[in-house]
Design a protein around this motif. Structure first.
Motif, short mmCIF file in Angstrom:
data_model
loop_
_atom_site.label_atom_id
_atom_site.label_comp_id
_atom_site.label_asym_id
_atom_site.label_seq_id
_atom_site.Cartn_x
_atom_site.Cartn_y
_atom_site.Cartn_z
N ASP A 211 -16.48 -14.01 6.75
CA ASP A 211 -15.17 -13.39 6.46
C ASP A 211 -14.15 -13.30 7.39
O ASP A 211 -14.46 -13.45 8.62
CB ASP A 211 -15.56 -11.87 5.95
CG ASP A 211 -16.68 -11.90 4.78
OD1 ASP A 211 -16.34 -12.58 3.68
OD2 ASP A 211 -17.76 -11.31 4.85
N ILE A 212 -12.93 -13.37 6.93
CA ILE A 212 -11.72 -13.21 7.64
C ILE A 212 -11.09 -11.83 7.52
O ILE A 212 -10.77 -11.82 6.14
CB ILE A 212 -10.86 -14.31 7.81
CG1 ILE A 212 -11.73 -15.75 7.88
CG2 ILE A 212 -9.76 -14.31 8.59
CD1 ILE A 212 -10.92 -16.86 7.50
N SER A 213 -10.91 -10.71 8.44
CA SER A 213 -10.10 -9.73 8.03
C SER A 213 -8.72 -9.66 8.79
O SER A 213 -8.73 -10.12 10.07
CB SER A 213 -10.87 -8.47 8.71
OG SER A 213 -10.20 -7.23 8.41
N LEU A 214 -7.61 -9.62 8.00
CA LEU A 214 -6.32 -10.12 8.68
C LEU A 214 -5.63 -8.69 9.07
O LEU A 214 -5.50 -7.81 8.05
CB LEU A 214 -5.49 -10.51 7.68
CG LEU A 214 -6.10 -12.09 7.07
CD1 LEU A 214 -5.77 -12.55 5.76
CD2 LEU A 214 -6.26 -13.15 8.31
N GLY A 215 -5.01 -8.33 10.21
CA GLY A 215 -4.35 -7.39 10.64
C GLY A 215 -5.06 -6.10 10.98
O GLY A 215 -4.58 -5.37 11.76
N VAL A 216 -6.33 -5.96 10.34
CA VAL A 216 -7.00 -4.93 10.75
C VAL A 216 -8.67 -5.17 10.83
O VAL A 216 -8.90 -6.33 10.40
CB VAL A 216 -6.69 -3.43 9.87
CG1 VAL A 216 -5.37 -3.03 9.88
CG2 VAL A 216 -7.19 -4.11 8.51
N SER A 217 -9.30 -4.43 11.59
CA SER A 217 -10.75 -4.80 11.68
C SER A 217 -11.50 -4.51 10.42
O SER A 217 -11.09 -3.77 9.47
CB SER A 217 -11.45 -3.99 12.80
OG SER A 217 -11.50 -2.74 12.52
N PHE A 218 -12.87 -4.97 10.61
CA PHE A 218 -13.60 -5.05 9.33
C PHE A 218 -14.12 -3.50 9.36
O PHE A 218 -14.46 -3.01 7.93
CB PHE A 218 -15.12 -5.69 9.49
CG PHE A 218 -14.61 -7.21 9.40
CD1 PHE A 218 -14.66 -7.84 7.94
CD2 PHE A 218 -14.88 -7.92 10.39
CE1 PHE A 218 -14.44 -8.98 8.02
CE2 PHE A 218 -14.58 -9.33 10.35
CZ PHE A 218 -14.44 -9.90 9.09
N ALA A 219 -13.59 -2.56 10.28
CA ALA A 219 -14.12 -0.91 9.97
C ALA A 219 -13.16 -0.27 9.08
O ALA A 219 -13.64 0.69 8.53
CB ALA A 219 -14.07 -0.51 11.48
N ASP A 220 -12.08 -0.88 8.68
CA ASP A 220 -11.06 -0.38 7.80
C ASP A 220 -11.77 -0.41 6.25
O ASP A 220 -12.06 -1.71 6.12
CB ASP A 220 -9.78 -1.06 8.05
CG ASP A 220 -8.78 -0.39 7.06
OD1 ASP A 220 -9.07 0.05 6.02
OD2 ASP A 220 -7.64 -0.16 7.54
N PRO A 221 -12.08 0.37 5.70
CA PRO A 221 -12.67 0.45 4.33
C PRO A 221 -11.92 -0.44 3.28
O PRO A 221 -12.13 -1.15 2.32
CB PRO A 221 -12.97 1.74 3.85
CG PRO A 221 -11.95 2.65 4.39
CD PRO A 221 -11.79 1.97 6.22
N VAL A 222 -10.41 -0.63 3.54
CA VAL A 222 -9.52 -1.42 2.77
C VAL A 222 -8.99 -2.63 3.44
O VAL A 222 -7.67 -3.04 3.07
CB VAL A 222 -8.39 -0.43 1.92
CG1 VAL A 222 -9.05 0.66 0.92
CG2 VAL A 222 -7.75 0.39 3.00
N ALA A 223 -9.49 -3.18 4.16
CA ALA A 223 -8.77 -4.17 5.02
C ALA A 223 -8.85 -5.42 4.00
O ALA A 223 -9.99 -5.63 3.33
CB ALA A 223 -10.04 -4.69 6.12
N PRO A 224 -7.60 -6.21 4.14
CA PRO A 224 -7.53 -7.52 3.58
C PRO A 224 -8.68 -8.39 4.10
O PRO A 224 -8.45 -9.16 5.18
CB PRO A 224 -6.14 -7.69 3.87
CG PRO A 224 -5.85 -7.17 5.14
CD PRO A 224 -6.63 -5.78 5.14
N ILE A 225 -9.65 -8.68 3.36
CA ILE A 225 -10.67 -9.64 3.91
C ILE A 225 -10.81 -10.81 2.99
O ILE A 225 -10.83 -10.75 1.62
CB ILE A 225 -12.14 -8.98 3.73
CG1 ILE A 225 -12.05 -7.73 4.77
CG2 ILE A 225 -13.05 -9.79 4.03
CD1 ILE A 225 -13.28 -7.02 4.74
N VAL A 226 -10.60 -11.99 3.39
CA VAL A 226 -10.96 -13.17 2.88
C VAL A 226 -12.24 -14.01 3.24
O VAL A 226 -12.52 -13.95 4.52
CB VAL A 226 -9.81 -14.20 3.34
CG1 VAL A 226 -9.81 -15.69 2.59
CG2 VAL A 226 -8.44 -13.49 2.90
#
Length: 309
Positions: A282-297
């Motif tokens: 997975d790739i998280s853009l702009g914020v880390s995976f810790a953010d529950p609503v992170a934009p994850i691709v």
């Protein structure tokens, strides 16, 4: 302002013996002439001379390929020039190169890439060019240059060892033991173009790109091949290139990119840096995976092979 750049540090080797044989005044003049010539070489390949430090020259380039071409062309030309010089005034040049974030202040520049380039120059031998792995991955098809993998080495000031490479610039250099022969890249372009594919998953939609469609841009801009409509994503957030039979993701964003590979507990954070994508993750853009609503691709790579290690 922080920018992604490639830094080279070129240092004159042999100047101590020169001062002993010629005396201070004549030796200082010879060193000054050579550092001026190094600066001219940097300028001729679209680089900028930041400053001269005694026997050394610090230069900055907008891309790794230009820095590699400048360093190799400089050492080839210097080898020809030295052949006409008498032995007492012969001096070698050694170069360290690194790609990363730098901060430019009043014409000077600072940052990890500056420090690493200087350390690699210290470690290299006369007539050698040492480079970081990130630079090698981004250099692409620098003409008539081969990279030899030197392995992981401890570098003063770095907490972890760095994988380093030596750029072989001599035309008659045997290349059987070298890891990347950039000069042959065009011969394998057609073969490489069908070797790799990468699939992205975003909000239930899957899209696949083949290696011959690279570079692939991810970002908020509508013209990005993978458009992610989220305010935390930069307009052109990341670029994916096909390099040495692998997909290389380079972060171009303001706030960074996080990559989590399947089976690994520790995400890789990129900030104007690069990483080879492999397997599934997975790739998280702009914020880390810790953010529950992170934009994850999500991504899945197929058909690539690692050629640098």
């Amino acid at each position: 302002m922080t920018v992604l750049a490639t830094v080279i540090f070129a240092d004159i080797s042999g100047s101590v013996a020169l001062y002993e044989s010629l005396g201070n005044e004549r030796a200082a003049e010879a060193v000054a002439q050579l550092t001026d010539w190094i600066g001219t070489c940097i300028h001729s390949h679209a680089g900028r001379v930041v400053k001269k430090l005694g026997d050394g020259v610090l230069g900055v380039f907008g891309d790794a390929a230009s820095a590699t071409a400048a360093s190799s062309a400089m050492l080839r030309a210097h080898e020809q020039r030295q052949a006409r010089w008498p032995h007492p005034i012969r001096m070698d040049i050694r170069v360290g190169m690194a790609t990363g974030d730098i901060v430019e202040v009043d014409g000077d520049c600072y940052g990890d890439a500056v420090n690493v380039a200087a350390r690699l120059c210290e470690r290299s031998g006369p007539g050698e060019i040492w480079a970081t792995e990130t630079l090698v991955l981004l250099a692409g098809d620098a003409p008539a240059v081969w990279f030899r993998n030197l392995g992981a080495m401890e570098i003063r000031g770095k907490g972890e060892p760095l994988v380093l490479y030596q750029a072989e610039w001599r035309q008659d250099q045997e290349n059987e033991s070298l890891t990347v022969q950039s000069g042959l890249a065009s011969q394998f372009a057609t073969m490489d173009s069908i070797l790799g594919a990468i699939q992205f998953s975003w909000h239930g939609v899957d899209v696949t790109f083949t290696s011959n469609e690279a570079p692939i841009h991810i970002g908020r801009a509508t013209h990005a091949q993978l458009c992610i409509n989220d305010p935390r994503v930069s307009r052109l957030h990341a670029r994916i290139d096909w390099r040495n039979s692998g997909f290389l993701l380079t972060d171009l964003s303001s706030f960074g990119t996080w990559i989590r590979f399947e089976g690994s507990e520790s995400p890789v954070r990129l900030r104007r840096d690069a990483c080879i994508l492999h397997g599934t993750g997975d790739i998280s853009l702009g914020v880390s995976f810790a953010d529950p609503v992170a934009p994850i691709v999500g991504f899945q790579v197929s058909g690539n092979r690692m050629s640098l290690r």
